[in-house]
Design a protein around this motif. Structure first.
Motif, mmCIF file in Angstrom:
data_model
loop_
_atom_site.group_PDB
_atom_site.id
_atom_site.type_symbol
_atom_site.label_atom_id
_atom_site.label_comp_id
_atom_site.label_asym_id
_atom_site.label_seq_id
_atom_site.Cartn_x
_atom_site.Cartn_y
_atom_site.Cartn_z
ATOM 1 N N SER A 164 20.971 -17.035 -28.188
ATOM 2 C CA SER A 164 22.390 -17.028 -28.748
ATOM 3 C C SER A 164 22.611 -17.614 -30.023
ATOM 4 C CB SER A 164 23.369 -17.488 -27.828
ATOM 5 O OG SER A 164 23.301 -16.627 -26.542
ATOM 6 N N ILE A 165 22.126 -18.878 -30.108
ATOM 7 C CA ILE A 165 21.836 -19.707 -31.101
ATOM 8 C C ILE A 165 21.315 -18.956 -32.395
ATOM 9 C CG2 ILE A 165 20.801 -21.721 -32.390
ATOM 10 C CD1 ILE A 165 21.182 -23.194 -29.563
ATOM 11 N N LYS A 166 20.039 -18.409 -32.236
ATOM 12 C CA LYS A 166 19.564 -17.599 -33.363
ATOM 13 C C LYS A 166 20.398 -16.431 -33.873
ATOM 14 C CE LYS A 166 15.527 -14.743 -34.243
ATOM 15 N NZ LYS A 166 14.299 -14.191 -33.822
ATOM 16 N N GLU A 167 20.871 -15.708 -32.776
ATOM 17 C CA GLU A 167 21.652 -14.697 -33.109
ATOM 18 C C GLU A 167 23.042 -14.954 -33.787
ATOM 19 O OE1 GLU A 167 24.984 -11.505 -32.907
ATOM 20 O OE2 GLU A 167 24.934 -13.497 -31.825
ATOM 21 N N ARG A 168 23.796 -16.135 -33.406
ATOM 22 C CA ARG A 168 25.115 -16.469 -34.168
ATOM 23 C C ARG A 168 24.635 -17.107 -35.514
ATOM 24 N NH1 ARG A 168 29.268 -17.666 -30.473
ATOM 25 N NH2 ARG A 168 29.317 -15.921 -29.016
ATOM 26 N N ALA A 169 23.387 -17.696 -35.728
ATOM 27 C CA ALA A 169 23.227 -18.320 -37.048
ATOM 28 C C ALA A 169 22.940 -17.420 -37.894
ATOM 29 C CB ALA A 169 21.914 -19.264 -36.936
ATOM 30 N N THR A 170 22.009 -16.439 -37.775
ATOM 31 C CA THR A 170 21.566 -15.368 -38.527
ATOM 32 C C THR A 170 22.523 -14.256 -38.683
ATOM 33 O OG1 THR A 170 20.517 -13.996 -36.597
ATOM 34 C CG2 THR A 170 19.195 -15.575 -38.086
ATOM 35 N N ASN A 171 23.435 -13.931 -37.876
ATOM 36 C CA ASN A 171 24.573 -12.751 -37.981
ATOM 37 C C ASN A 171 25.907 -13.023 -38.219
ATOM 38 O OD1 ASN A 171 22.320 -10.890 -37.371
ATOM 39 N ND2 ASN A 171 22.780 -10.930 -35.211
ATOM 40 N N ARG A 172 26.063 -14.268 -37.887
ATOM 41 C CA ARG A 172 27.615 -14.813 -37.985
ATOM 42 C C ARG A 172 27.826 -15.862 -39.294
ATOM 43 N NH1 ARG A 172 31.639 -16.357 -33.098
ATOM 44 N NH2 ARG A 172 31.339 -14.173 -32.447
ATOM 45 N N TYR A 173 26.995 -16.811 -38.855
ATOM 46 C CA TYR A 173 27.349 -18.103 -39.682
ATOM 47 C C TYR A 173 26.650 -18.258 -41.082
ATOM 48 C CZ TYR A 173 30.058 -19.442 -35.611
ATOM 49 O OH TYR A 173 30.602 -19.544 -34.761
ATOM 50 N N ALA B 132 18.935 -28.452 -38.053
ATOM 51 C CA ALA B 132 19.179 -28.466 -36.602
ATOM 52 C C ALA B 132 18.604 -26.942 -36.078
ATOM 53 C CB ALA B 132 20.672 -28.634 -36.085
ATOM 54 N N VAL B 133 19.025 -26.000 -36.769
ATOM 55 C CA VAL B 133 18.803 -24.611 -36.126
ATOM 56 C C VAL B 133 17.270 -24.246 -36.513
ATOM 57 C CG1 VAL B 133 19.097 -22.337 -36.536
ATOM 58 C CG2 VAL B 133 20.677 -23.497 -36.661
ATOM 59 N N GLU B 134 16.767 -24.734 -37.678
ATOM 60 C CA GLU B 134 15.268 -24.773 -37.784
ATOM 61 C C GLU B 134 14.267 -25.395 -36.974
ATOM 62 O OE1 GLU B 134 14.522 -24.056 -42.517
ATOM 63 O OE2 GLU B 134 14.860 -25.955 -41.874
ATOM 64 N N GLU B 135 14.864 -26.593 -36.288
ATOM 65 C CA GLU B 135 14.148 -27.150 -35.276
ATOM 66 C C GLU B 135 13.711 -26.125 -34.046
ATOM 67 O OE1 GLU B 135 15.515 -31.780 -36.158
ATOM 68 O OE2 GLU B 135 16.603 -30.644 -34.152
ATOM 69 N N LYS B 136 14.634 -25.229 -33.967
ATOM 70 C CA LYS B 136 14.465 -24.205 -32.801
ATOM 71 C C LYS B 136 14.221 -23.015 -33.185
ATOM 72 C CE LYS B 136 18.044 -26.930 -29.845
ATOM 73 N NZ LYS B 136 17.607 -28.101 -30.405
ATOM 74 N N VAL B 137 14.432 -22.494 -34.249
ATOM 75 C CA VAL B 137 13.957 -21.046 -34.846
ATOM 76 C C VAL B 137 13.550 -21.583 -36.254
ATOM 77 C CG1 VAL B 137 14.869 -18.945 -35.326
ATOM 78 C CG2 VAL B 137 16.172 -20.320 -33.784
ATOM 79 N N PRO B 138 12.188 -21.744 -36.314
ATOM 80 C CA PRO B 138 11.645 -22.482 -37.760
ATOM 81 C C PRO B 138 11.865 -21.597 -38.985
ATOM 82 C CG PRO B 138 10.093 -22.923 -36.146
ATOM 83 C CD PRO B 138 11.263 -21.956 -35.366
#
Length: 267
Positions: free
Chosen positions: A168-177, A211-217
């Motif tokens: 969900s974090i990956k999807e929101r980061a790449t598609n919404r924010y 912060a997102v890169e720590e989870k989705v490099p």
């Protein structure tokens, strides 16, 4: 003879009155000195380093640390490790809504993350030059905060929900924010999000990217403008310093941090 008696009478009267006036005089001087001392203490408190009270971890204090660091402001920290420490802050009246973060700055005890950050951004000229720029900064910050809320809660996810929440974090980061900020930077072709000047919004976005890169490099692989933005932000002196080992920046939450949070805030 009469004059001598009169002089003697006046001398006796002076001896009787003198101690009273002496005491009054010394009390006045003492009061003035105490008032000056209190005023000097107030000025020291106002001009001293901000004091941050929270747990020894990221949580809701981390964006405040980021903003102060980006502004080049040194600060002190007090870490909550027990429920008793937290309860004492509430009992003492230090927490307006019985919540942390708590930031003591300019003689105030500030709570509520958004209010604290607005004050810091305004104080250190990171909040735009007019109402329109402030409105843009507020919109960008609010959007980023929605994404960061997902990251904030991730360590507390049940084990069987972590994979779903990470997706969900990956999807929101790449598609919404992130697409929003990619578009903004591409359209105006400037280094910063608002008014071509470093602001609170830039700081918040930089924190979110890392912060997102720590989870989705590879999360920025499809965002060339954000890649350039990240490089430029990383090389700004105050942010570069904050990213160095030994800075007040906190590491990603681990099991110990989660345990401490649950212990301190248990009801």
């Amino acid at each position: 003879m009469h004059m001598e008696l009169q002089n003697a009478h006046m001398a006796n009267k002076a001896r009787l009155i003198s101690p009273y006036w002496q005491n009054t005089f010394f009390l006045s001087i003492f009061s003035m000195m105490m008032a000056m001392r209190l005023r000097n203490q107030e000025l020291r408190n106002m001009s001293g380093k901000p004091r941050l009270t929270y747990l020894n971890g990221r949580g809701r204090m981390e964006p405040i640390r980021w903003l102060l660091a980006a502004a080049g402001v040194e600060f002190e920290e007090v870490y909550l490790e027990t429920k008793e420490q937290y309860d004492k802050l509430i009992k003492d009246g230090s927490l307006l809504f019985q919540q942390v973060p708590l930031v003591e700055i300019d003689g105030m005890k500030m709570v509520q993350t958004r209010a604290i950050m607005s004050y810091i951004a305004g104080k250190y000229n990171l909040y735009g030059k007019d109402l329109k720029e402030r409105a843009l900064i507020d919109m960008y910050v609010e959007g980023i905060s929605d994404l960061m809320q997902m990251i904030l809660m991730f360590p507390f996810s049940p084990p069987d929900a972590k994979e779903k929440n990470l997706e969900s974090i990956k999807e929101r980061a790449t598609n919404r924010y992130f697409p929003v900020f990619e578009k903004v930077l591409k359209q105006h072709g400037q280094d910063f999000l608002v008014g071509n000047k470093f602001s609170w919004a830039d700081v918040q976005l930089m924190e979110a990217i890392l912060a997102v890169e720590e989870k989705v490099p590879a999360v920025l692989s499809g965002f060339p403008q954000l890649q350039v933005f990240k490089t430029k932000m990383s090389n700004m002196p105050t942010i570069k310093k904050f990213l160095q080992p030994g800075s007040p920046r906190k590491p990603p939450p681990d099991a110990h941090y989660v345990e401490t949070v649950l212990k301190v805030f248990k009801k």
